[in-house]
Every structure is written in C-alpha cells, then in structure tokens.
Design a protein around this motif. Sequence first.
Motif, PDB file in Angstrom:
ATOM      1  N   LEU A 132       0.824  -1.207   0.000  1.00 44.91           N
ATOM      2  CA  LEU A 132       0.000   0.000   0.000  1.00 44.91           C
ATOM      3  C   LEU A 132       0.861   1.262   0.000  1.00 44.91           C
ATOM      4  CD1 LEU A 132      -2.747  -1.109   2.573  1.00 44.91           C
ATOM      5  CD2 LEU A 132      -2.998  -0.903   0.083  1.00 44.91           C
ATOM      6  N   LEU A 133       2.182   1.081  -0.192  1.00 46.56           N
ATOM      7  CA  LEU A 133       3.157   2.172  -0.243  1.00 46.56           C
ATOM      8  C   LEU A 133       3.313   2.897   1.093  1.00 46.56           C
ATOM      9  CD1 LEU A 133       2.349   3.660  -3.779  1.00 46.56           C
ATOM     10  CD2 LEU A 133       3.932   1.804  -3.151  1.00 46.56           C
ATOM     11  N   ASP A 134       2.909   2.235   2.174  1.00 45.75           N
ATOM     12  CA  ASP A 134       3.142   2.778   3.515  1.00 45.75           C
ATOM     13  C   ASP A 134       4.497   2.233   3.984  1.00 45.75           C
ATOM     14  OD1 ASP A 134       3.172   3.669   6.105  1.00 45.75           O
ATOM     15  OD2 ASP A 134       1.555   2.357   6.810  1.00 45.75           O
ATOM     16  N   PHE A 135       5.559   2.804   3.415  1.00 45.84           N
ATOM     17  CA  PHE A 135       6.893   2.276   3.687  1.00 45.84           C
ATOM     18  C   PHE A 135       7.358   2.573   5.117  1.00 45.84           C
ATOM     19  CE2 PHE A 135       6.774   2.466  -0.930  1.00 45.84           C
ATOM     20  CZ  PHE A 135       7.275   1.211  -1.256  1.00 45.84           C
ATOM     21  N   VAL A 136       6.920   3.696   5.663  1.00 49.38           N
ATOM     22  CA  VAL A 136       7.285   4.017   7.043  1.00 49.38           C
ATOM     23  C   VAL A 136       6.684   2.978   7.992  1.00 49.38           C
ATOM     24  CG1 VAL A 136       7.055   5.697   8.909  1.00 49.38           C
ATOM     25  CG2 VAL A 136       7.564   6.481   6.573  1.00 49.38           C
ATOM     26  N   GLY A 137       5.396   2.693   7.793  1.00 52.45           N
ATOM     27  CA  GLY A 137       4.735   1.688   8.619  1.00 52.45           C
ATOM     28  C   GLY A 137       5.334   0.310   8.413  1.00 52.45           C
ATOM     29  N   ALA A 138       5.679   0.012   7.161  1.00 53.45           N
ATOM     30  CA  ALA A 138       6.279  -1.288   6.856  1.00 53.45           C
ATOM     31  C   ALA A 138       7.616  -1.449   7.563  1.00 53.45           C
ATOM     32  CB  ALA A 138       6.458  -1.435   5.347  1.00 53.45           C
ATOM     33  N   ILE A 139       8.431  -0.396   7.533  1.00 52.41           N
ATOM     34  CA  ILE A 139       9.750  -0.444   8.182  1.00 52.41           C
ATOM     35  C   ILE A 139       9.599  -0.687   9.682  1.00 52.41           C
ATOM     36  CG2 ILE A 139      11.751   0.958   8.821  1.00 52.41           C
ATOM     37  CD1 ILE A 139      11.501   2.244   6.001  1.00 52.41           C
ATOM     38  N   LYS A 140       8.606  -0.044  10.289  1.00 49.99           N
ATOM     39  CA  LYS A 140       8.373  -0.247  11.719  1.00 49.99           C
ATOM     40  C   LYS A 140       8.044  -1.708  12.009  1.00 49.99           C
ATOM     41  CE  LYS A 140       6.785   4.453  12.810  1.00 49.99           C
ATOM     42  NZ  LYS A 140       5.620   5.269  13.254  1.00 49.99           N
ATOM     43  N   ASP A 141       7.189  -2.300  11.171  1.00 51.77           N
ATOM     44  CA  ASP A 141       6.808  -3.692  11.402  1.00 51.77           C
ATOM     45  C   ASP A 141       7.971  -4.645  11.147  1.00 51.77           C
ATOM     46  OD1 ASP A 141       4.227  -3.465  12.355  1.00 51.77           O
ATOM     47  OD2 ASP A 141       3.296  -3.521  10.379  1.00 51.77           O
ATOM     48  N   PHE A 142       8.731  -4.393  10.089  1.00 48.23           N
ATOM     49  CA  PHE A 142       9.893  -5.241   9.821  1.00 48.23           C
ATOM     50  C   PHE A 142      10.899  -5.148  10.979  1.00 48.23           C
ATOM     51  CE2 PHE A 142       8.954  -4.355   5.107  1.00 48.23           C
ATOM     52  CZ  PHE A 142       8.127  -5.468   5.030  1.00 48.23           C
ATOM     53  N   SER A 143      11.037  -3.960  11.534  1.00 50.65           N
ATOM     54  CA  SER A 143      11.972  -3.769  12.649  1.00 50.65           C
ATOM     55  C   SER A 143      11.521  -4.536  13.890  1.00 50.65           C
ATOM     56  CB  SER A 143      12.117  -2.279  12.961  1.00 50.65           C
ATOM     57  OG  SER A 143      12.693  -1.574  11.872  1.00 50.65           O
ATOM     58  N   ILE A 144      10.222  -4.511  14.157  1.00 58.33           N
ATOM     59  CA  ILE A 144       9.716  -5.265  15.308  1.00 58.33           C
ATOM     60  C   ILE A 144       9.939  -6.760  15.093  1.00 58.33           C
ATOM     61  CG2 ILE A 144       7.662  -5.887  16.634  1.00 58.33           C
ATOM     62  CD1 ILE A 144       6.559  -3.094  16.003  1.00 58.33           C
ATOM     63  N   ALA A 145       9.688  -7.219  13.855  1.00 56.07           N
ATOM     64  CA  ALA A 145       9.908  -8.628  13.536  1.00 56.07           C
ATOM     65  C   ALA A 145      11.360  -9.016  13.796  1.00 56.07           C
ATOM     66  CB  ALA A 145       9.534  -8.902  12.085  1.00 56.07           C
ATOM     67  N   ILE A 146      12.278  -8.129  13.445  1.00 56.33           N
ATOM     68  CA  ILE A 146      13.707  -8.391  13.653  1.00 56.33           C
ATOM     69  C   ILE A 146      14.069  -8.370  15.135  1.00 56.33           C
ATOM     70  CG2 ILE A 146      16.010  -7.423  13.279  1.00 56.33           C
ATOM     71  CD1 ILE A 146      14.915  -6.497  10.484  1.00 56.33           C
ATOM     72  N   GLU A 147      13.429  -7.486  15.900  1.00 54.02           N
ATOM     73  CA  GLU A 147      13.673  -7.452  17.343  1.00 54.02           C
ATOM     74  C   GLU A 147      13.271  -8.779  17.988  1.00 54.02           C
ATOM     75  OE1 GLU A 147      11.695  -4.173  19.122  1.00 54.02           O
ATOM     76  OE2 GLU A 147      12.807  -2.645  18.003  1.00 54.02           O
ATOM     77  N   ILE A 148      12.148  -9.324  17.533  1.00 56.16           N
ATOM     78  CA  ILE A 148      11.666 -10.597  18.084  1.00 56.16           C
ATOM     79  C   ILE A 148      12.534 -11.749  17.605  1.00 56.16           C
ATOM     80  CG2 ILE A 148       9.725 -12.221  18.136  1.00 56.16           C
ATOM     81  CD1 ILE A 148       7.869  -9.771  17.795  1.00 56.16           C
ATOM     82  N   ASN A 149      12.903 -11.694  16.335  1.00 53.32           N
ATOM     83  CA  ASN A 149      13.716 -12.765  15.736  1.00 53.32           C
ATOM     84  C   ASN A 149      14.884 -12.140  14.979  1.00 53.32           C
ATOM     85  OD1 ASN A 149      14.824 -14.975  14.471  1.00 53.32           O
ATOM     86  ND2 ASN A 149      13.032 -15.428  13.189  1.00 53.32           N
ATOM     87  N   PRO A 150      16.023 -11.988  15.630  1.00 52.26           N
ATOM     88  CA  PRO A 150      17.186 -11.325  15.012  1.00 52.26           C
ATOM     89  C   PRO A 150      17.777 -12.062  13.812  1.00 52.26           C
ATOM     90  CG  PRO A 150      17.397 -11.378  17.405  1.00 52.26           C
ATOM     91  CD  PRO A 150      16.268 -12.284  17.057  1.00 52.26           C
ATOM     92  N   THR A 151      17.315 -13.266  13.543  1.00 51.65           N
ATOM     93  CA  THR A 151      17.817 -14.026  12.382  1.00 51.65           C
ATOM     94  C   THR A 151      16.806 -14.040  11.237  1.00 51.65           C
ATOM     95  OG1 THR A 151      16.942 -16.148  13.188  1.00 51.65           O
ATOM     96  CG2 THR A 151      19.146 -15.499  13.922  1.00 51.65           C
ATOM     97  N   TYR A 152      15.822 -13.186  11.297  1.00 58.00           N
ATOM     98  CA  TYR A 152      14.735 -13.168  10.299  1.00 58.00           C
ATOM     99  C   TYR A 152      15.252 -12.483   9.029  1.00 58.00           C
ATOM    100  CZ  TYR A 152       9.709 -13.498   9.217  1.00 58.00           C
ATOM    101  OH  TYR A 152       8.480 -13.833   8.696  1.00 58.00           O
ATOM    102  N   SER A 153      15.850 -13.246   8.146  1.00 54.29           N
ATOM    103  CA  SER A 153      16.509 -12.682   6.961  1.00 54.29           C
ATOM    104  C   SER A 153      15.524 -11.991   6.022  1.00 54.29           C
ATOM    105  CB  SER A 153      17.276 -13.775   6.207  1.00 54.29           C
ATOM    106  OG  SER A 153      16.410 -14.818   5.814  1.00 54.29           O
TER     107      SER A 153
END
Length: 243
Positions: A206-227
């Motif tokens: 939906l081109l909400d890249f700011v929101g997407a980055i926030k979610d990807f970052s949270i995913a990485i915080e939970i799983n630091p190996t989430y390539s």
Amino acid sequence: MRTIILSILCNITCLLMYAQSADEYLLMAREKSLSNDYIGALEDCNKAIAMDPKYSDAYLTRAILHSLLQNNNASMKDLQKSLELDPDNYLAYQQRALIKYYLNDLKGAIADINNAIKINPNVEHSYILRGDCKYDLKKDNKGAMEDYNKVISINPEHVKAYFHRGMVKCRFEDFRGAILDFNIAIKLDSTQSEYYYWRGLAKKQLLDFVGAIKDFSIAIEINPTYSDAFYSRGISIRFIAKN
C-alpha cells in the motif's frame, strides 16, 4: 501443529472416562505424554492394547505417540486399525490428516479432514488444518478463506485463523483487509515475528513504507535471524531514500 496433537490427546482423555477396560493405562499414557515421556506413554498404550485388542482409542493414542517420535509408518498403521474398529472416530481422521499434511500429501489430508468434519462439524482444528492444506495447494484460496472464517465463527480468538486469513487476503490483493486481520492476530499474540512481517508486507504493497519499516523492525527485534525481514526492510528504506 503440536498444539493440535495435544488437543487430540485431551479429547481422548474425555472419551476414556467411559471406557469399560484398559482406561487406566490410557490415562497414564496421556499423563506421561503431556510430560514428554513418550516412551513411557507408548509402553502404557501397549499394555492397554494387550488388555483389549479392540480398543480403538488405544490405537489412536499410540498412533499419536508414534508420530511424536517421528515414526509415521507405525502411526499410520495404528490409525488405520483405530478406524477399522471405530469408523466414526473423527479424531483418528484428524490425526491421519495431520500426518499426511506433514508428508505433503495435501489432497489426502483434505480427504481425511472432510471425513472428520462430516462426523463432527464443530471442531476448529479440523477447519484450520483443511484451510492450511488448501492454502498450500494454492488452487483453492476461496476455500481456505471459508475454512478460516469457520474457525473464527467457532472461536473468535483463534489467533492463527486471523493470521492465515490475512495471508489469503494478501493473495487476493486485499491488503487493507489483511492488515485488519494481522492487527487482530498481533493484539491476541504480540510475540510472533511473522505477524509483524506479514503486516509489513501488506503495508509495503500500500506504499506505507514508514509503517512497513516499523513492522519489519519489530519482527527483527523478536527474531534477530529473520533474513526476509532484513531484506524487506532494506528495500523499503531504499525506496524512501530514492523518493
């Protein structure tokens, strides 16, 4: 799927309250299985079957234990025996479908789940498993959606049903609807990195890249190996930088 297996074991326990023989060994087997003593539980199942060779639930319980011990061939044999003794044992169909799902026999799994649902149409695990099979087949997304809807109608707090339905909505390019489902899944369980990752993917579409980055970052915080999350976050960051 281990949750489904344990649920089947709990349902068997309820049935055992009314068994006329060998119930003590079966109850002991269940208690041991819940403590991860699968070998001890298997021995108790063997004793129950020796006492009553026509005890359908004993074969079903032993089949589940064989599956937990990664012996699918023995599990399938016991499930067949359980169904021969009790053709209306929906739990045996459900368990056999689960093994077929693991073995990637998705059509076979759906056939068994159809039988389980025909016998007992009010078990949420049957619909979630059938929905997963249809989703993985990639040919019946509408059917998968209907199954996840059914799960939610039975249990409005079934977190995986919302998450999996959101994944199907992504296939239909209903990204806003998918985000709504991912929101509910995260509200019910905020510890799963894949929930944030998939919501990020939907926001990215939906081109909400700011929101997407926030979610990807949270995913990485939970799983630091989430390539995949690292990759998708990098793509989103580059898009913002270029625009």
